[in-house]
Scaffold this motif. Structure first.
Motif, short mmCIF file in Angstrom:
data_model
loop_
_atom_site.label_atom_id
_atom_site.label_comp_id
_atom_site.label_asym_id
_atom_site.label_seq_id
_atom_site.Cartn_x
_atom_site.Cartn_y
_atom_site.Cartn_z
N VAL A 24 -49.49 17.59 -9.18
CA VAL A 24 -50.72 17.22 -9.88
C VAL A 24 -51.69 18.42 -9.89
O VAL A 24 -52.41 18.64 -10.87
N TYR A 25 -51.67 19.21 -8.82
CA TYR A 25 -52.51 20.43 -8.81
C TYR A 25 -52.11 21.35 -9.96
O TYR A 25 -52.95 21.82 -10.72
N LEU A 29 -50.39 20.68 -12.72
CA LEU A 29 -50.60 20.12 -14.07
C LEU A 29 -52.08 20.18 -14.47
O LEU A 29 -52.41 20.67 -15.55
N ILE A 30 -52.97 19.71 -13.60
CA ILE A 30 -54.39 19.67 -14.01
C ILE A 30 -54.97 21.08 -14.11
O ILE A 30 -55.77 21.38 -14.99
N THR A 31 -54.53 21.98 -13.23
CA THR A 31 -54.97 23.37 -13.33
C THR A 31 -54.62 23.94 -14.70
O THR A 31 -55.46 24.55 -15.38
N LEU A 64 -54.01 22.29 -17.45
CA LEU A 64 -54.76 21.62 -18.51
C LEU A 64 -56.19 22.14 -18.60
O LEU A 64 -56.74 22.30 -19.68
#
Lengths: 259, 259
Positions: A247-248, A250-252, A254
């Motif tokens: 999740v780190y 992916l959101i980074t 994005l």
């Protein structure tokens, strides 16, 4: 068209508790609360003034027939079953769900949705005053009655159709449920290193306050926003073999794409 | 060991502004603010009382040599360069970064870290009173001085070593930067359907408040938490061809695994 005065609440959970409290406080008559479990109704009644206690009904077939409006506040997955059992085909009935369409009431004469957009906890029933209430109804007259009721309970009442409400509910999942998940990740990371998670409380609160004053995109900060590869790589290193690495990443990515 | 009284601030951004304001308000002497851009110092000074304005220095070689403590508040990626240029090898110098180790001061006599854990905006410099300040120093005496200064500015001062501070900063990225990203997704989703994003403001605020009273895992709600496949599938359908589908799927799956 008589305004709504006498109200029945179907359900005794968090939403039912906050609504009951607001209804009583604003001078409406809460004539009855229904739940299959009497102890849940008793729990709800603890939050009401002693002189305003409603009838406690545990058999849905015995619902009082004299209310002006029946508000069904049960869990989404129980909603269809409860509605089908309601002996109220000629009454005004509404549900309070963000994700369920109004057509669940097909076969009723007057119906709608009365959706308070908030996260409720039973222990601490919050005031509805600042909670947006989203209204939908199957006829203009009914919509007007529900809007009036809404304006008595909240400062922010809007008319949304079922599709708009679904969209809003989806957005709420991102903004509320998913953010809360990220808080839980932060808690796991800190407590694993014997760092007090409450150090992050003021930061979490300020982050939520900031976007009340400026758009979230303008409020974005952090290593990804400033394309700080050095910090990002160091943090990925800290997350090696962690379930939180994905999740780190992916959101980074994005946030970086947001520019 | 004389307590810190006279302070120089190196930098004129958001952190520098909030710190300068707190320093002056608490009766310390802000003798000087350094920035290469005079207009940035002028902007910072707008937040200070007229009778407490500091010297404005734009040449780092001309820094006042009489301060008890120099607080370097510059962007992480500029920190090493600025510190190397400081003509202060025998002075007490600290930085305010969450992600950079104390060893960036190697070669100095007395140094440390003075990290206020908060998201700062220049327009609205918030009070430091409720902002946790994380302290580290290269010697016990210096640590004591910095703890004292911290206690004057904030109600919450803790000693953290560089590794703990890195962990805390990583947790803050999840809790603050990533949550804010999710707010921006929610804004995109609502405004695309002409729904007012501000309807979500109270929900966002309450979600942040809730975890100040209970652990985030206990506060978790939503379709993923209750394994509500029907709503999840409907929402994935709404997100078909959307750039937000991937993060929805991942976080939903992670919440479901939390049990």
């Amino acid at each position: 068209m008589t305004p709504i005065k006498r109200i029945s609440i179907i359900g005794a959970g968090n939403v039912a508790t906050s609504l009951s409290k607001a209804i009583v406080n604003k001078g409406f008559t809460l004539i009855e609360v229904f739940s299959q479990k009497k102890e849940n109704i008793a729990q709800l009644c603890k939050h009401l003034p002693k002189n305003c206690l409603p009838k406690m009904t545990t058999d849905i077939k015995q619902l009082d027939q004299t209310a002006d409006c029946y508000i069904v506040c049960v869990k989404d997955d129980a909603l269809a079953t409860v509605i089908e059992a309601l002996p109220l085909k000629n009454k005004l009935v509404v549900h309070t769900s963000g994700s369920i369409g109004m057509d669940v009431f097909n076969g009723f004469a007057r119906y709608g949705v009365f959706y308070p957009l908030q996260t409720f906890s039973k222990e601490n029933p919050i005031s509805l005053k600042e909670v947006p209430i989203c209204i939908e109804a199957n006829q203009p007259k009914t919509e007007k009655l529900l809007m009036e009721l809404g304006h008595h309970l909240s400062e922010k009442v809007v008319q949304l159709n079922s599709q708009q409400r679904e969209t809003l509910h989806l957005a709420a999942v991102f903004a509320c449920n998913f953010s809360n998940y990220l808080y839980s990740v932060a808690e796991e990371i800190t407590t694993a290193q014997h760092i007090d998670f409450s150090l992050l409380h003021p930061l979490i609160l300020e982050t939520a306050k900031k976007i009340q004053l400026q758009p979230p995109k303008a409020a974005q900060t952090g290593p990804a926003k400033r394309h700080d590869k050095k910090t990002i790589n160091k943090q990925l290193q800290l997350l090696k073999n962690s379930p939180h690495a994905e999740v780190y990443q992916l959101i980074t990515q994005l946030i970086e794409q947001q520019g």
